[in-house]
Design a protein around this motif. Sequence first.
Motif, mmCIF file in Angstrom:
data_model
loop_
_atom_site.group_PDB
_atom_site.id
_atom_site.type_symbol
_atom_site.label_atom_id
_atom_site.label_comp_id
_atom_site.label_asym_id
_atom_site.label_seq_id
_atom_site.Cartn_x
_atom_site.Cartn_y
_atom_site.Cartn_z
ATOM 1 N N UNK A 170 44.447 55.225 30.487
ATOM 2 C CA UNK A 170 44.391 54.073 31.392
ATOM 3 C C UNK A 170 44.939 54.352 32.782
ATOM 4 N N UNK A 171 45.959 55.216 32.889
ATOM 5 C CA UNK A 171 46.586 55.414 34.191
ATOM 6 C C UNK A 171 45.642 56.034 35.215
ATOM 7 N N UNK A 172 44.534 56.625 34.755
ATOM 8 C CA UNK A 172 43.571 57.221 35.669
ATOM 9 C C UNK A 172 42.617 56.188 36.267
ATOM 10 N N UNK A 173 42.611 54.976 35.710
ATOM 11 C CA UNK A 173 41.604 53.982 36.105
ATOM 12 C C UNK A 173 42.221 52.644 36.495
ATOM 13 N N UNK A 174 43.500 52.442 36.207
ATOM 14 C CA UNK A 174 44.125 51.126 36.414
ATOM 15 C C UNK A 174 43.909 50.571 37.819
ATOM 16 N N UNK A 175 43.982 51.446 38.807
ATOM 17 C CA UNK A 175 43.841 50.940 40.181
ATOM 18 C C UNK A 175 42.475 50.335 40.424
ATOM 19 N N UNK A 176 41.450 50.804 39.734
ATOM 20 C CA UNK A 176 40.089 50.296 39.937
ATOM 21 C C UNK A 176 39.886 48.914 39.332
ATOM 22 N N UNK A 177 40.668 48.564 38.328
ATOM 23 C CA UNK A 177 40.433 47.290 37.639
ATOM 24 C C UNK A 177 41.539 46.247 37.862
ATOM 25 N N UNK A 178 42.658 46.658 38.489
ATOM 26 C CA UNK A 178 43.746 45.698 38.684
ATOM 27 C C UNK A 178 44.305 45.645 40.105
ATOM 28 N N UNK A 179 44.142 46.711 40.864
ATOM 29 C CA UNK A 179 44.784 46.733 42.183
ATOM 30 C C UNK A 179 44.035 47.675 43.109
ATOM 31 N N UNK A 180 42.766 47.358 43.376
ATOM 32 C CA UNK A 180 41.937 48.297 44.113
ATOM 33 C C UNK A 180 42.338 48.391 45.580
ATOM 34 N N UNK A 181 42.348 47.266 46.281
ATOM 35 C CA UNK A 181 42.808 47.247 47.678
ATOM 36 C C UNK A 181 43.177 45.818 48.063
ATOM 37 N N UNK A 182 43.512 45.613 49.328
ATOM 38 C CA UNK A 182 43.966 44.285 49.775
ATOM 39 C C UNK A 182 42.871 43.230 49.684
ATOM 40 N N UNK A 183 41.625 43.665 49.752
ATOM 41 C CA UNK A 183 40.499 42.734 49.738
ATOM 42 C C UNK A 183 39.967 42.478 48.330
ATOM 43 N N UNK A 184 39.978 43.498 47.509
ATOM 44 C CA UNK A 184 39.388 43.398 46.173
ATOM 45 C C UNK A 184 40.387 43.837 45.102
ATOM 46 N N UNK A 185 40.583 42.981 44.119
ATOM 47 C CA UNK A 185 41.420 43.348 42.980
ATOM 48 C C UNK A 185 40.705 44.400 42.144
ATOM 49 N N UNK A 186 39.396 44.195 41.932
ATOM 50 C CA UNK A 186 38.563 45.123 41.170
ATOM 51 C C UNK A 186 37.647 45.872 42.135
ATOM 52 N N UNK A 187 37.473 47.147 41.913
ATOM 53 C CA UNK A 187 36.582 47.957 42.741
ATOM 54 C C UNK A 187 35.178 47.339 42.720
ATOM 55 N N UNK A 188 34.652 46.917 43.872
ATOM 56 C CA UNK A 188 33.326 46.287 43.899
ATOM 57 C C UNK A 188 32.198 47.224 43.483
ATOM 58 N N UNK A 189 32.458 48.526 43.450
ATOM 59 C CA UNK A 189 31.433 49.465 43.003
ATOM 60 C C UNK A 189 31.264 49.441 41.488
#
Length: 295
Positions: A170-189
């Motif tokens: 999970x630690x390799x992907x968590x940022x994509x589904x919980x904290x992607x950036x300031x605009x999007x919580x989930x990676x829009x891709x």
Amino acid sequence: MARLGLVLAMALCLTISVFPDTTTAQLKHNFYGKSCPNGCDASVMIQSTPNNKAEKDHPDNVSLAGDGFDVVIKAKKALDAIPSCRNKVSCADILALATRDVVVAAEGPSYPVELGRRDGLVSTAASVHGNLPGPNDNFDKLNKLFAKNKLTQEDMIALSAAHTLGFAHCNKVFNRIYNFNRTHIIDPALNKGYAKDLRLAWPKNVDPRIAINIDPITPKKIDNIYFKNLQQGKGLFTSDQVLYTDRRSRPTVDSWAKNSAAFNAAFVKAMTKLGRVGVKTGHNGNIRRDCGAFN
């Protein structure tokens, strides 16, 4: 099947990781034709010692579990039990052959393996950093990493499809589904349905040891479904999905998603080139009696 994915992952990590050497070694398909008929230097198999933390214990190699190493170790012992083969076949060549056999067992293309590698004399965890593709790497970084080992953009895309096997923590992907950036919580891709499935599999308080298949559709096959997944936003890592979002690689992804034969040919070509990276021959290496130790 986990064992099969592991051996492939080991070989791919191993051949492109430590101490890249752009010198072309003289490998041969029939290298053992007389002595013992039957990219890599097997340094990732070395066990750590009190005085040295080896490659296999680097965090990026955490998914290379013991049963995958055991396959190679058992094959080495079986070969050395034959008098004409004893101390003649390197762990590195066994690993390269095992990789090819994994590809075939996973319904991927068969190919001849060039042989004649020696086993490496060095294995340090510190040398792994910066020499393996990372899950969050962008397209330019991926191209640069592969190019320094004389691998083309097409080679990089083909070899990325090794993610059709294996698993991720999970630690390799968590940022994509919980904290992607300031605009999007989930990676829009990310495909929305796929993102929902990932969140269900990996809630915020998940045990970090929990792993899931990298390919959600055909996790036990090496096939062009990997590229169809990318078209649908189902690339697990950023470094996977970027192959479709970047205009420079999207045509290749689209082509191989439609044509499995073209992908198979490119994969064989790339695997053969990868097997020549960082190869040790002659006095640059040795033939280990124990694949897990320098001897």
